[in-house]
Design a protein around this motif. Structure first.
Motif, PDB file in Angstrom:
ATOM      1  N   SER A   1       0.815  -1.215   0.000  1.00 15.00           N
ATOM      2  CA  SER A   1       0.000   0.000   0.000  1.00 15.00           C
ATOM      3  C   SER A   1       0.845   1.259   0.000  1.00 15.00           C
ATOM      4  N   VAL A   2       2.146   1.125   0.129  1.00 14.91           N
ATOM      5  CA  VAL A   2       3.059   2.269   0.033  1.00 14.91           C
ATOM      6  C   VAL A   2       4.227   1.862  -0.865  1.00 14.91           C
ATOM      7  N   SER A   3       4.396   2.593  -1.941  1.00 14.69           N
ATOM      8  CA  SER A   3       5.509   2.356  -2.865  1.00 14.69           C
ATOM      9  C   SER A   3       5.950   3.693  -3.428  1.00 14.69           C
ATOM     10  N   ALA A   4       7.230   3.822  -3.671  1.00 15.21           N
ATOM     11  CA  ALA A   4       7.754   5.094  -4.176  1.00 15.21           C
ATOM     12  C   ALA A   4       7.743   5.093  -5.698  1.00 15.21           C
ATOM     13  N   LEU A   5       7.136   6.130  -6.273  1.00 13.08           N
ATOM     14  CA  LEU A   5       7.218   6.355  -7.711  1.00 13.08           C
ATOM     15  C   LEU A   5       8.338   7.351  -7.950  1.00 13.08           C
ATOM     16  N   HIS A   6       9.495   6.841  -8.324  1.00 11.18           N
ATOM     17  CA  HIS A   6      10.641   7.714  -8.545  1.00 11.18           C
ATOM     18  C   HIS A   6      11.522   7.107  -9.623  1.00 11.18           C
ATOM     19  N   ALA A   7      12.527   7.869 -10.024  1.00 13.68           N
ATOM     20  CA  ALA A   7      13.400   7.447 -11.118  1.00 13.68           C
ATOM     21  C   ALA A   7      14.637   6.765 -10.557  1.00 13.68           C
ATOM     22  N   ARG A   8      14.742   5.485 -10.764  1.00  9.85           N
ATOM     23  CA  ARG A   8      15.958   4.768 -10.369  1.00  9.85           C
ATOM     24  C   ARG A   8      16.955   4.857 -11.528  1.00  9.85           C
ATOM     25  N   LEU A   9      17.535   6.035 -11.672  1.00  9.12           N
ATOM     26  CA  LEU A   9      18.361   6.324 -12.838  1.00  9.12           C
ATOM     27  C   LEU A   9      19.739   5.692 -12.716  1.00  9.12           C
ATOM     28  N   LEU A  10      20.299   5.345 -13.877  1.00  9.04           N
ATOM     29  CA  LEU A  10      21.644   4.762 -13.931  1.00  9.04           C
ATOM     30  C   LEU A  10      22.688   5.779 -14.365  1.00  9.04           C
ATOM     31  N   GLY A  11      22.332   6.626 -15.320  1.00  7.91           N
ATOM     32  CA  GLY A  11      23.260   7.666 -15.743  1.00  7.91           C
ATOM     33  C   GLY A  11      24.374   7.203 -16.651  1.00  7.91           C
ATOM     34  N   ASP A  12      24.345   5.942 -17.113  1.00  6.51           N
ATOM     35  CA  ASP A  12      25.416   5.451 -17.983  1.00  6.51           C
ATOM     36  C   ASP A  12      25.030   5.474 -19.457  1.00  6.51           C
ATOM     37  N   GLN A  13      23.857   6.016 -19.768  1.00  6.90           N
ATOM     38  CA  GLN A  13      23.366   6.152 -21.142  1.00  6.90           C
ATOM     39  C   GLN A  13      23.244   4.811 -21.870  1.00  6.90           C
ATOM     40  N   SER A  14      23.062   3.751 -21.105  1.00 10.81           N
ATOM     41  CA  SER A  14      22.825   2.427 -21.670  1.00 10.81           C
ATOM     42  C   SER A  14      21.353   2.303 -22.050  1.00 10.81           C
ATOM     43  N   PRO A  15      20.994   1.265 -22.807  1.00 16.36           N
ATOM     44  CA  PRO A  15      19.575   1.056 -23.101  1.00 16.36           C
ATOM     45  C   PRO A  15      18.729   0.905 -21.846  1.00 16.36           C
ATOM     46  N   ALA A  16      19.275   0.222 -20.819  1.00 16.88           N
ATOM     47  CA  ALA A  16      18.535   0.069 -19.572  1.00 16.88           C
ATOM     48  C   ALA A  16      18.316   1.420 -18.900  1.00 16.88           C
ATOM     49  N   ALA A  17      19.314   2.287 -18.953  1.00 14.78           N
ATOM     50  CA  ALA A  17      19.179   3.628 -18.378  1.00 14.78           C
ATOM     51  C   ALA A  17      18.146   4.433 -19.143  1.00 14.78           C
TER      52      ALA A  17
ATOM     53  N   PHE B   1      13.760  15.070  -6.986  1.00 16.68           N
ATOM     54  CA  PHE B   1      12.817  14.772  -8.060  1.00 16.68           C
ATOM     55  C   PHE B   1      11.465  15.358  -7.668  1.00 16.68           C
ATOM     56  N   ALA B   2      11.148  16.511  -8.240  1.00 15.24           N
ATOM     57  CA  ALA B   2       9.931  17.215  -7.845  1.00 15.24           C
ATOM     58  C   ALA B   2       8.678  16.438  -8.200  1.00 15.24           C
ATOM     59  N   GLY B   3       8.736  15.638  -9.253  1.00 20.36           N
ATOM     60  CA  GLY B   3       7.547  14.929  -9.713  1.00 20.36           C
ATOM     61  C   GLY B   3       7.358  13.556  -9.118  1.00 20.36           C
ATOM     62  N   ALA B   4       8.234  13.136  -8.206  1.00 22.65           N
ATOM     63  CA  ALA B   4       8.109  11.814  -7.606  1.00 22.65           C
ATOM     64  C   ALA B   4       6.862  11.754  -6.728  1.00 22.65           C
ATOM     65  N   GLY B   5       6.461  10.536  -6.397  1.00 27.30           N
ATOM     66  CA  GLY B   5       5.251  10.393  -5.604  1.00 27.30           C
ATOM     67  C   GLY B   5       5.240   9.116  -4.793  1.00 27.30           C
ATOM     68  N   VAL B   6       4.148   8.937  -4.051  1.00 24.78           N
ATOM     69  CA  VAL B   6       3.926   7.750  -3.240  1.00 24.78           C
ATOM     70  C   VAL B   6       2.668   7.067  -3.774  1.00 24.78           C
ATOM     71  N   VAL B   7       2.734   5.748  -3.944  1.00 23.68           N
ATOM     72  CA  VAL B   7       1.661   5.010  -4.607  1.00 23.68           C
ATOM     73  C   VAL B   7       1.113   3.933  -3.683  1.00 23.68           C
ATOM     74  N   ASN B   8      -0.204   3.886  -3.605  1.00 26.49           N
ATOM     75  CA  ASN B   8      -0.903   2.772  -2.984  1.00 26.49           C
ATOM     76  C   ASN B   8      -1.246   1.798  -4.109  1.00 26.49           C
ATOM     77  N   LEU B   9      -0.465   0.739  -4.244  1.00 21.54           N
ATOM     78  CA  LEU B   9      -0.597  -0.143  -5.406  1.00 21.54           C
ATOM     79  C   LEU B   9      -1.962  -0.830  -5.498  1.00 21.54           C
ATOM     80  N   PRO B  10      -2.520  -1.382  -4.423  1.00 19.91           N
ATOM     81  CA  PRO B  10      -3.857  -1.983  -4.568  1.00 19.91           C
ATOM     82  C   PRO B  10      -4.910  -0.973  -5.024  1.00 19.91           C
ATOM     83  N   GLN B  11      -4.840   0.247  -4.500  1.00 16.26           N
ATOM     84  CA  GLN B  11      -5.806   1.261  -4.907  1.00 16.26           C
ATOM     85  C   GLN B  11      -5.604   1.656  -6.361  1.00 16.26           C
TER      86      GLN B  11
END
Length: 595
Positions: free
Chosen positions: A290-306, A385-395
């Protein structure tokens, strides 16, 4: 050396009598009567609304060169909705996108345009490549490419199986922006057209007319007096072999977590009936948090995964932000060591570029004194990250599945070859992968709710786990267990890993939740086609809150025959087939605990 570029330089504008002027091209974006001009030059000559009304329930595709201030797009989208019939897929290209502050200015000039207001609230980020935005209940879909027009059309050709119905050519004047009007660019337009596709443009330049005629467009001049002399309109005449792509009328989704709910909503928004099967109910397994962080887990290496992660974060903010269960909060990623400081500086440089105004961007680097003053925390540096948020996944999952075209079935259904399926059931997805070997497994994790301490924790802290403050309880986590721990072990780990943020007071645990994460052997999600009308979205691991919505958009694009909202190299990075060649070299890699 990695030559991929993430950040794209924005347009630099100056304003004159409420008209934006490009410094790069020394030309105006639109005239004083901009909305009427769009109608005179593009909508009316091309008979856009009339043609769309003749195909109720289907998608009308407009391709545009020169997104600019999005005037053509927003006027067209508003007209579609006012007409009440048809759906619009608008594909556009822009070499120098507007900054956030410029989008806000444009929106203030057009207060009566619902689409202009919605676009200004969530504009595509200053990142290269494709981006997707959904408007007006899903009836309008925008695919916009940031970068060179030739690169955009080269990526569009192999993926856009739905032919373009109408082209808008609206870059700056040919003498000021010659690259957009070159003959090879025009040739790509023809390859994406069908018999009857129209092309409209403000210019009446002879060379543009001759180039289009040479490619099979029958051109005519349109009288634009007293505003200007003429514009151009053309119709594609050659018999083409680009048949319309026909998606299935109904698709089944196996799994009611965030992966399944996200793809189901994307498909339903595009007019496809969806049945979602999950005998355990909505949002179980890893999606029960019911609590999860919506944020950017950035890598910064300019790879496809990043590249995938950055775009997934922005897509999730835009697509999930308005749903119940998502709360805007902002988030801080802190550097506590010199190594972490080097990493976040590299991330900031990759995604901020040379943009001077941090407040006009989505990621801000904070120095130690700024962290102390603004967030009351101590660290060597941080990213905000100004646009990050908190998520209630079931909701959120329940809200995503609340759609008239989605039916939730609390039962198990074995996928068969007679129907179209999306497999989204975590590690069980490998049982339905049509013999394609998916290297996935489960890694357990736990979140702990604790009583607030005396520490000045006001903003969610993210990184290796997270600490999220709330009025009644703080949430710390989440453990990443290569072997399942006891709940007591996980609680101790979560508390001690976040001591820097929650302080050294005695901590009073309140409750905890445990669940499995599905992860792949390379820690990238698995997204895409398995063949035979079957797709998969799984292995989102600890980034599912941000990655699942983009995965849904990728699969929905493949189902619809649309260009996906990511690059080809990202598609390869998440492709279900990527494990086959690796296994030929090294065998199958086991993921998760081994008994």
């Amino acid at each position: 050396m990695n030559e991929h570029q993430e950040f794209i330089s924005p347009a630099t504008l100056r304003w004159r009598d409420q008209q934006p002027i490009s410094d790069q091209f020394d030309d105006i974006y639109f005239s004083a009567d901009g909305e009427q001009e769009v109608s005179r030059i593009f909508l009316q000559p091309s008979r856009i609304l009339e043609r769309a009304s003749q195909r109720p329930g289907s998608w009308f595709t407009v391709g545009e060169l020169g997104f600019g201030s999005a005037l053509n797009f927003t006027v067209t989208a508003d007209a579609f909705v006012q007409q009440g019939q048809g759906n619009l897929h608008f594909i556009s290209v822009e070499a120098h996108p507007l900054q956030d502050s410029d989008w806000q200015t444009v929106a203030r000039l057009r207060p009566n345009s619902p689409t202009a207001q919605a676009l200004a609230a969530q504009p595509p980020p200053l990142l290269t490549g494709w981006h997707r935005r959904s408007f007006l209940g899903g009836r309008v879909q925008l695919s916009v490419f940031h970068g060179d027009v030739s690169a955009a059309l080269t990526e569009l050709e192999p993926f856009q199986h739905q032919p373009v119905d109408a082209w808008f050519l609206d870059g700056f004047a040919p003498n000021k922006n010659p690259d957009m009007w070159r003959q090879p660019v025009m040739a790509k337009l023809a390859s994406l057209s069908n018999t009857g596709t129209t092309v409209a443009t403000f210019t009446s330049a002879g060379q543009v007319r001759r180039d289009l005629e040479a490619l099979g467009f029958t051109m005519e001049k349109v009288d634009q007096r007293p505003f200007k002399r003429t514009s151009l309109l053309g119709r594609f005449g050659p018999k083409t072999v680009r048949p319309a792509h026909r998606p299935p009328n109904q698709i089944n989704v196996l799994g009611g977590g965030i992966a399944g709910a996200s793809v189901a909503r994307q498909l339903a928004d595009m007019g496809i009936a969806v049945r979602v099967f999950d005998s355990a109910g909505i949002a179980t397994g890893g999606s029960k948090m019911s609590v999860s962080a919506l944020h950017a887990r950035l890598l910064g290496d300019q790879s496809p995964a990043a590249e995938f992660r950055a775009r997934a974060y922005h897509h999730a903010r835009a697509s999930s932000g308005a749903f119940p269960g998502v709360r805007a909060s902002g988030a801080l990623q802190l550097a506590l060591t010199q190594r972490e400081l080097s990493k976040i500086r590299r991330i900031h440089e990759v995604y901020q570029g040379n943009l001077a105004k941090d407040h006009d961007h989505w990621i801000t680097f904070l120095k130690p004194d700024e962290l102390t003053e603004e967030a009351n925390v101590e660290a060597l540096g941080g990213l905000y990250f100004a646009g990050a948020g908190v998520v209630n996944l079931p909701q959120l999952c329940s809200a995503l599945l609340d759609h008239p075209l989605i039916e939730f079935c609390p039962e198990t259904r074995e996928p068969n070859s007679d129907e179209a399926w999306v497999i989204a059931c975590g590690s069980k997805s490998r049982d339905y992968s049509l013999s394609i070997p998916l290297e996935i497994g489960e890694v357990w994790g736990q979140l702990d709710w604790i009583e607030p301490t005396s520490a000045p924790l006001a903003t969610p802290i993210v990184g290796n786990g997270y600490a999220i403050p709330d009025a009644k309880a703080w949430v710390v986590g989440s453990s990443y267990e290569q072997r399942p721990w006891t709940s007591e072990e996980a609680t101790t780990s979560n508390i001690e890993n976040n001591r820097r943020f929650i302080g050294n007071d005695a901590v009073t645990p309140i409750s905890h939740k445990r669940g499995p994460r599905c992860v792949s052997s390379d820690r990238n999600p698995i997204i895409g086609s398995l063949g035979n009308q079957r797709w998969v979205t799984t292995a989102h691991g600890s980034i599912g809150t941000s990655s699942a919505p983009l995965a849904g958009a990728i699969i929905a694009s493949q189902v619809m025959g649309w260009v996906p909202p990511v690059s080809q190299r990202v598609l390869k990075c998440v492709d279900p087939l990527r494990f086959v060649a690796r296994q030929a070299r090294r065998g199958v890699k086991v993921v998760g605990p081994v008994e």
